[in-house]
Design a protein around this motif. Structure first.
Motif, PDB file in Angstrom:
ATOM      1  N   LEU A  17       0.868  -1.335   0.076  1.00 41.38           N
ATOM      2  CA  LEU A  17       0.095  -0.004  -0.079  1.00 41.38           C
ATOM      3  C   LEU A  17       0.773   1.026  -0.097  1.00 41.38           C
ATOM      4  O   LEU A  17       1.806   1.379   0.629  1.00 41.38           O
ATOM      5  N   MET A  18       0.498   2.352  -0.711  1.00 41.50           N
ATOM      6  CA  MET A  18       1.167   3.692  -0.652  1.00 41.50           C
ATOM      7  C   MET A  18       0.021   4.672  -1.339  1.00 41.50           C
ATOM      8  O   MET A  18      -1.157   4.430  -1.482  1.00 41.50           O
ATOM      9  N   ASN A  19       0.400   5.723  -0.886  1.00 34.75           N
ATOM     10  CA  ASN A  19      -0.623   6.873  -1.447  1.00 34.75           C
ATOM     11  C   ASN A  19      -0.618   6.850  -2.974  1.00 34.75           C
ATOM     12  O   ASN A  19       0.202   6.413  -3.609  1.00 34.75           O
ATOM     13  N   ALA A  20      -1.696   7.740  -3.636  1.00 34.82           N
ATOM     14  CA  ALA A  20      -1.715   7.894  -4.871  1.00 34.82           C
ATOM     15  C   ALA A  20      -1.348   9.338  -5.154  1.00 34.82           C
ATOM     16  O   ALA A  20      -1.418  10.384  -4.458  1.00 34.82           O
ATOM     17  N   ALA A  21      -0.610   9.274  -6.162  1.00 39.43           N
ATOM     18  CA  ALA A  21       0.043  10.899  -6.626  1.00 39.43           C
ATOM     19  C   ALA A  21      -1.094  12.156  -6.562  1.00 39.43           C
ATOM     20  O   ALA A  21      -2.156  11.659  -6.958  1.00 39.43           O
ATOM     21  N   GLY A  22      -0.807  13.158  -5.918  1.00 36.73           N
ATOM     22  CA  GLY A  22      -1.477  14.038  -5.683  1.00 36.73           C
ATOM     23  C   GLY A  22      -2.102  14.132  -4.120  1.00 36.73           C
ATOM     24  O   GLY A  22      -2.663  15.326  -3.554  1.00 36.73           O
ATOM     25  N   ILE A 244       1.582  -4.085 -12.589  1.00 38.39           N
ATOM     26  CA  ILE A 244       0.387  -3.261 -12.645  1.00 38.39           C
ATOM     27  C   ILE A 244       0.365  -2.769 -11.076  1.00 38.39           C
ATOM     28  O   ILE A 244       0.365  -3.431 -10.091  1.00 38.39           O
ATOM     29  N   ILE A 245       0.137  -1.482 -11.338  1.00 40.54           N
ATOM     30  CA  ILE A 245      -0.104  -0.809  -9.920  1.00 40.54           C
ATOM     31  C   ILE A 245      -1.756  -0.578 -10.129  1.00 40.54           C
ATOM     32  O   ILE A 245      -2.005   0.101 -10.995  1.00 40.54           O
ATOM     33  N   GLY A 246      -2.459  -0.759  -8.684  1.00 41.13           N
ATOM     34  CA  GLY A 246      -4.073  -0.632  -9.023  1.00 41.13           C
ATOM     35  C   GLY A 246      -4.325   0.691  -8.042  1.00 41.13           C
ATOM     36  O   GLY A 246      -3.825   0.841  -6.956  1.00 41.13           O
ATOM     37  N   THR A 247      -4.881   1.910  -8.815  1.00 39.31           N
ATOM     38  CA  THR A 247      -5.533   2.530  -8.106  1.00 39.31           C
ATOM     39  C   THR A 247      -6.796   3.308  -8.270  1.00 39.31           C
ATOM     40  O   THR A 247      -7.227   3.137  -9.735  1.00 39.31           O
ATOM     41  N   SER A 265       0.176  -5.361  -8.196  1.00 42.92           N
ATOM     42  CA  SER A 265       1.357  -5.598  -7.442  1.00 42.92           C
ATOM     43  C   SER A 265       1.478  -4.633  -6.391  1.00 42.92           C
ATOM     44  O   SER A 265       1.886  -5.151  -5.085  1.00 42.92           O
ATOM     45  N   MET A 266       0.905  -3.396  -6.649  1.00 40.99           N
ATOM     46  CA  MET A 266       0.976  -2.429  -5.578  1.00 40.99           C
ATOM     47  C   MET A 266      -0.218  -1.747  -5.710  1.00 40.99           C
ATOM     48  O   MET A 266      -0.944  -1.560  -6.761  1.00 40.99           O
ATOM     49  N   VAL A 267      -0.812  -1.176  -4.514  1.00 37.55           N
ATOM     50  CA  VAL A 267      -2.163  -0.391  -4.521  1.00 37.55           C
ATOM     51  C   VAL A 267      -2.073   0.827  -3.972  1.00 37.55           C
ATOM     52  O   VAL A 267      -1.762   0.945  -2.754  1.00 37.55           O
ATOM     53  N   GLN A 268      -2.553   1.834  -4.563  1.00 38.40           N
ATOM     54  CA  GLN A 268      -2.397   3.109  -4.033  1.00 38.40           C
ATOM     55  C   GLN A 268      -3.678   3.660  -3.848  1.00 38.40           C
ATOM     56  O   GLN A 268      -5.038   3.260  -4.267  1.00 38.40           O
ATOM     57  N   VAL A 269      -3.790   4.863  -2.847  1.00 41.49           N
ATOM     58  CA  VAL A 269      -4.703   5.296  -2.145  1.00 41.49           C
ATOM     59  C   VAL A 269      -4.742   6.781  -2.208  1.00 41.49           C
ATOM     60  O   VAL A 269      -4.046   7.451  -1.839  1.00 41.49           O
ATOM     61  N   GLY A 270      -6.092   7.275  -2.826  1.00 40.87           N
ATOM     62  CA  GLY A 270      -5.963   8.659  -3.064  1.00 40.87           C
ATOM     63  C   GLY A 270      -7.220   9.228  -2.323  1.00 40.87           C
ATOM     64  O   GLY A 270      -6.811   9.895  -1.012  1.00 40.87           O
ATOM     65  N   THR A 271      -8.281   9.290  -2.792  1.00 41.83           N
ATOM     66  CA  THR A 271      -9.665   9.960  -2.040  1.00 41.83           C
ATOM     67  C   THR A 271      -9.622   9.620  -0.538  1.00 41.83           C
ATOM     68  O   THR A 271      -9.931  10.487   0.283  1.00 41.83           O
ATOM     69  N   ALA A 272      -9.457   8.466  -0.233  1.00 44.22           N
ATOM     70  CA  ALA A 272      -9.801   7.721   0.894  1.00 44.22           C
ATOM     71  C   ALA A 272      -8.695   8.365   1.872  1.00 44.22           C
ATOM     72  O   ALA A 272      -9.073   8.571   3.154  1.00 44.22           O
TER      73      ALA A 272
END
Ligand code: DHB
Length: 310
Positions: A17-22, A244-247, A265-272
């Motif tokens: 898990l990681m942040n989504a850009a922005g 694939i990074i899933g966002t 393989s990696m999942v990004q979190v933006g709005t939440a």
């Protein structure tokens, strides 16, 4: 105890898990909060050669189902993020971070990437081909010929790990055409998806953000099915060397599980992440591990991409 460890091109991350850009990535102070959370990495705000103030406010609004934004690429400049990342490399030798960048024209993209190539930076670049919010500038990755030309030129001089941030596609033929182009290049990853561009949210009789007469990129619940479809479409079509990074639409451990099931393989979190703050990574990790335990999975590899069909 299950592990949420993951790998992109031989680089290991303790958590997927990681942040989504922005989101939580504009300044060192925000990025430090992600570093000090349970996230496995971070990505910077998309950087341009020169710092930008972005569009007039209000330019980001949360709704009950997600968010709409038209930030307009406010950022502290490529130099700012690159210097910080190089500092971090000395402190956290075993960790790898992502530098997001783009350009207002092709020349700027190449100038930026040449600077990164010549620097000490040894992490991943996420080349953003999908910013929907700069007035007069189209989302590059909707133009396949331009995208192919940019990638051809980039890989003639850029020799470090690089992936691309994509806008959502909505047609099977577009998945086929895009994948055929991406498979020509030694991409480390593709990140699906950026916001669904140019949506419109209305309250009473008015738009809710100021730029572009209220048009902005959608995030959150609105976009999860589109995100999962893009993750899985590219998982099925791309060379196995391209991760694939899933966002898109991730706010529970179940959402993370579904992105991985689709091939992420990696999942990004933006709005939440914007709504809940960096403590969200601890909750999402706990919820994902609980699902894995219930199903008897010890690693992400055991179910990555293994979506069942009827
Ligand atoms: C911005 C929004 C995006 O979705 C993106 O990919 C890059 C920049 C912005 O408005 O700042």
């Amino acid at each position: 105890m299950p592990t949420t460890q993951t790998t992109i091109q031989h680089v290991s991350f303790e958590n997927c898990l990681m942040n989504a850009a922005g989101v939580y990535c504009y300044s060192k102070e925000e990025l430090e909060q992600v570093i000090n959370s349970s996230a496995g990495s971070f990505v910077t705000k998309t950087a341009t050669l020169e710092a930008r103030l972005g569009n007039p406010e209000p330019r980001y609004i949360n709704t009950s189902l997600g968010s709409i934004n038209s930030m307009g690429l406010p950022n502290l400049s490529l130099h700012y993020y690159l210097e910080y990342l190089i500092e971090l490399q000395e402190i956290y030798k075993e960790r790898t971070y992502f530098l997001s960048l783009t350009g207002l024209n092709q020349e700027d993209i190449h100038k930026s990437l040449k600077q990164v190539q010549e620097s000490e930076f040894n992490g991943f670049v996420e080349l953003n081909l999908s910013c929907p919010n700069v007035p007069g500038k189209p989302q590059i990755a909707y133009d396949f010929e331009t995208t192919d030309n940019i990638l051809k030129q980039v890989f003639s001089y850029y020799k470090k790990p690089l992936g691309i941030k994509l806008p959502p596609y909505f047609d099977i033929v577009h998945f086929d055409q895009a994948a055929e182009i991406f498979n020509r290049y030694p991409l480390a990853f593709v990140n699906c998806i950026n916001s669904i561009g140019n949506g419109l949210i209305i309250e009473d009789e008015s738009v809710v953000i100021k730029p572009k007469e209220g048009f902005g990129g959608l995030g959150g619940d609105y976009i999860k099915p589109t995100a999962l479809a893009n993750v899985h479409a590219f998982y099925k079509r791309l060379n196995k060397s391209i991760a694939i990074i899933g966002t898109g639409g991730v706010k529970t451990g179940r959402d993370v599980f579904e992105h991985i099931l689709c091939g992420a393989s990696m999942v990004q979190v933006g709005t939440a992440l914007q709504k809940e703050g960096p403590e969200i990574f601890e909750r999402l990790t706990r919820e994902l591990k609980a699902i894995m335990e219930e199903k008897g999975y010890k690693t992400l590899e055991e179910f990555r991409g293994k979506l069942n069909y009827l």
